[in-house]
Design a protein around this motif. Structure first.
Motif, PDB file in Angstrom:
ATOM      1  N   UNK A 180      69.624   3.103 -42.366  1.00 58.48           N
ATOM      2  CA  UNK A 180      68.948   2.699 -41.522  1.00 58.48           C
ATOM      3  C   UNK A 180      68.272   1.132 -40.902  1.00 58.48           C
ATOM      4  N   UNK A 181      68.115   1.776 -39.453  1.00 58.49           N
ATOM      5  CA  UNK A 181      67.985  -0.182 -38.961  1.00 58.49           C
ATOM      6  C   UNK A 181      66.699  -0.478 -38.560  1.00 58.49           C
ATOM      7  N   UNK A 182      66.084  -0.713 -40.048  1.00 57.33           N
ATOM      8  CA  UNK A 182      64.704  -0.882 -40.122  1.00 57.33           C
ATOM      9  C   UNK A 182      63.667  -2.013 -39.511  1.00 57.33           C
ATOM     10  N   UNK A 183      64.942  -3.086 -39.219  1.00 52.77           N
ATOM     11  CA  UNK A 183      63.993  -4.115 -39.590  1.00 52.77           C
ATOM     12  C   UNK A 183      64.086  -4.058 -37.595  1.00 52.77           C
ATOM     13  N   UNK A 248      75.443   6.484 -46.607  1.00 56.15           N
ATOM     14  CA  UNK A 248      73.922   6.342 -46.417  1.00 56.15           C
ATOM     15  C   UNK A 248      73.953   4.246 -47.016  1.00 56.15           C
ATOM     16  N   UNK A 249      73.806   3.562 -46.019  1.00 60.14           N
ATOM     17  CA  UNK A 249      73.654   2.401 -47.541  1.00 60.14           C
ATOM     18  C   UNK A 249      72.434   1.886 -47.275  1.00 60.14           C
ATOM     19  N   UNK A 250      71.545   0.988 -47.920  1.00 62.10           N
ATOM     20  CA  UNK A 250      70.381  -0.099 -48.523  1.00 62.10           C
ATOM     21  C   UNK A 250      69.518   1.197 -48.316  1.00 62.10           C
ATOM     22  N   UNK A 251      70.227   2.447 -48.870  1.00 62.34           N
ATOM     23  CA  UNK A 251      68.572   3.513 -48.998  1.00 62.34           C
ATOM     24  C   UNK A 251      67.259   3.305 -48.838  1.00 62.34           C
ATOM     25  N   UNK A 252      66.948   1.958 -49.539  1.00 61.74           N
ATOM     26  CA  UNK A 252      65.956   1.712 -50.358  1.00 61.74           C
ATOM     27  C   UNK A 252      65.388   1.370 -48.859  1.00 61.74           C
ATOM     28  N   UNK A 253      65.891   1.484 -47.848  1.00 63.91           N
ATOM     29  CA  UNK A 253      64.609   1.411 -46.623  1.00 63.91           C
ATOM     30  C   UNK A 253      64.940   2.496 -46.235  1.00 63.91           C
ATOM     31  N   UNK A 254      65.172   3.846 -46.107  1.00 64.75           N
ATOM     32  CA  UNK A 254      64.890   5.120 -46.088  1.00 64.75           C
ATOM     33  C   UNK A 254      63.720   5.082 -46.322  1.00 64.75           C
TER      34      UNK A 254
END
Length: 331
Positions: A180-183, A248-254
């Protein structure tokens, strides 16, 4: 590493004990000695710091001077590093860390279970903790794997390694790597370049893992022809993934909805891996992160494996483990 060194591995090292609490490790191959010692003996200096002992490189030998118990520890470390150099042609910092780790020493004594080793074109990767071993087995056996834990525990690297070996063995047709491109949020338009240039910075760690495991040009070619696809999570909606290994990497931001969407993309002969660190949520509202909830809702299903890592599984650098542990205690 050439075959000459490989053939000599069983007889390369000779151990000579002295009465003054010193132990000499004698090498019969200078190329191997230089590989283990490192440029300007940097590996030996690092081992000295890690074990609080004294190491000297003299001629074709390394002399260890400490108490008998520590001498044996360093002897085992040198044997471990010798095998790593023979298998991979180089020694990395994480190999030095593992060389004095009791888990890895015991695994080497047992010669490690060959089914746990991941053999990629550039290097052979050995799980460095019981959790990592369970994780690698889950990646190979389960349809879906959900893993959570701090940075440096190998969640992404091991998943990419297993996916790459499956692709090269033609067990799957494609690897899909997503984050997820959260930033950037809804502000991607403010960044320069086309869509690929806008989202690439958020996907860079996935590229780094691939380049660490396979030649740069070959990875680039696989990306060009579609054997490897790297895309933001938003691009996954509406698709069905067949014959694929999707991570799915960095899934804490999904969000909960996004993780549900990603998991339900699974199709015939496919695996899905969801990784994240619940302590590093970048979402405006941390409570909407879907990683922990996905573990709670789906952990009871036989086809889904849930792996929880902690600071003891960190292999990136000894200091990372200490930092993670300190923050965990404070939290």
């Amino acid at each position: 590493m050439n075959n000459t060194i490989k053939k000599k591995i069983d007889t390369t090292l000779k151990f000579v004990y002295s009465d003054n609490n010193s132990l000499s490790v004698i090498f019969h191959n200078n190329e191997l000695l230089m590989g283990v010692a490192g440029e300007f003996n940097k590996n030996l200096k690092e081992l000295e710091k890690m074990t609080n002992s004294s190491l000297y490189s003299r001629g074709n030998s390394i002399m260890i001077k400490s108490d008998p118990q520590k001498n044996e520890l360093i002897k085992n470390a040198i044997q471990f590093l010798t095998n790593q150099f023979i298998n991979n042609g180089s020694i990395e910092n994480k190999d030095l860390i593992s060389s004095v780790d009791q888990f890895m020493i015991k695994e080497k004594v047992k010669n490690n279970n060959v089914t746990d080793i991941i053999k990629t074109p550039k290097k052979s990767i050995i799980p460095r903790s019981e959790k990592q071993k369970s994780y690698v087995r889950a990646l190979r056996q389960s349809d879906i794997v959900i893993s959570a834990g701090p940075a440096g525990t190998g969640k992404t690297f091991l998943a990419v390694a297993v996916g790459l070996t499956m692709l090269l063995e033609k067990k799957i047709e494609r690897i899909i790597l997503s984050r997820p491109a959260v930033e950037a949020g809804e502000r991607l338009g403010f960044l320069p370049g086309d869509m690929k240039e806008k989202v690439d910075p958020y996907l860079r760690p996935l590229y780094d893992s691939l380049y660490d495991l396979f030649d740069f040009e070959k990875i680039q070619r696989m990306i060009e022809i579609g054997d490897i696809e790297i895309a933001p999570l938003a691009f996954m909606r509406g698709r069905t993934l067949k014959n694929s290994f999707a991570i799915l990497d960095e899934a804490q931001n999904a969000t909960d909805t996004q993780i549900k969407m990603f998991l339900t993309r699974i199709g015939e002969n496919s695996k899905i891996v969801v990784n994240g660190d619940p302590t590093q949520i970048d979402l405006p509202n941390k409570s909407i992160s879907g990683l922990v909830r996905s573990k709670e809702l789906l952990g009871h299903l036989n086809e889904i494996s849930v792996i929880d890592f902690d600071h003891s599984d960190v292999v990136r650098h000894p200091l990372v483990s200490k930092i993670v542990k300190a923050y965990s205690k404070n939290d």
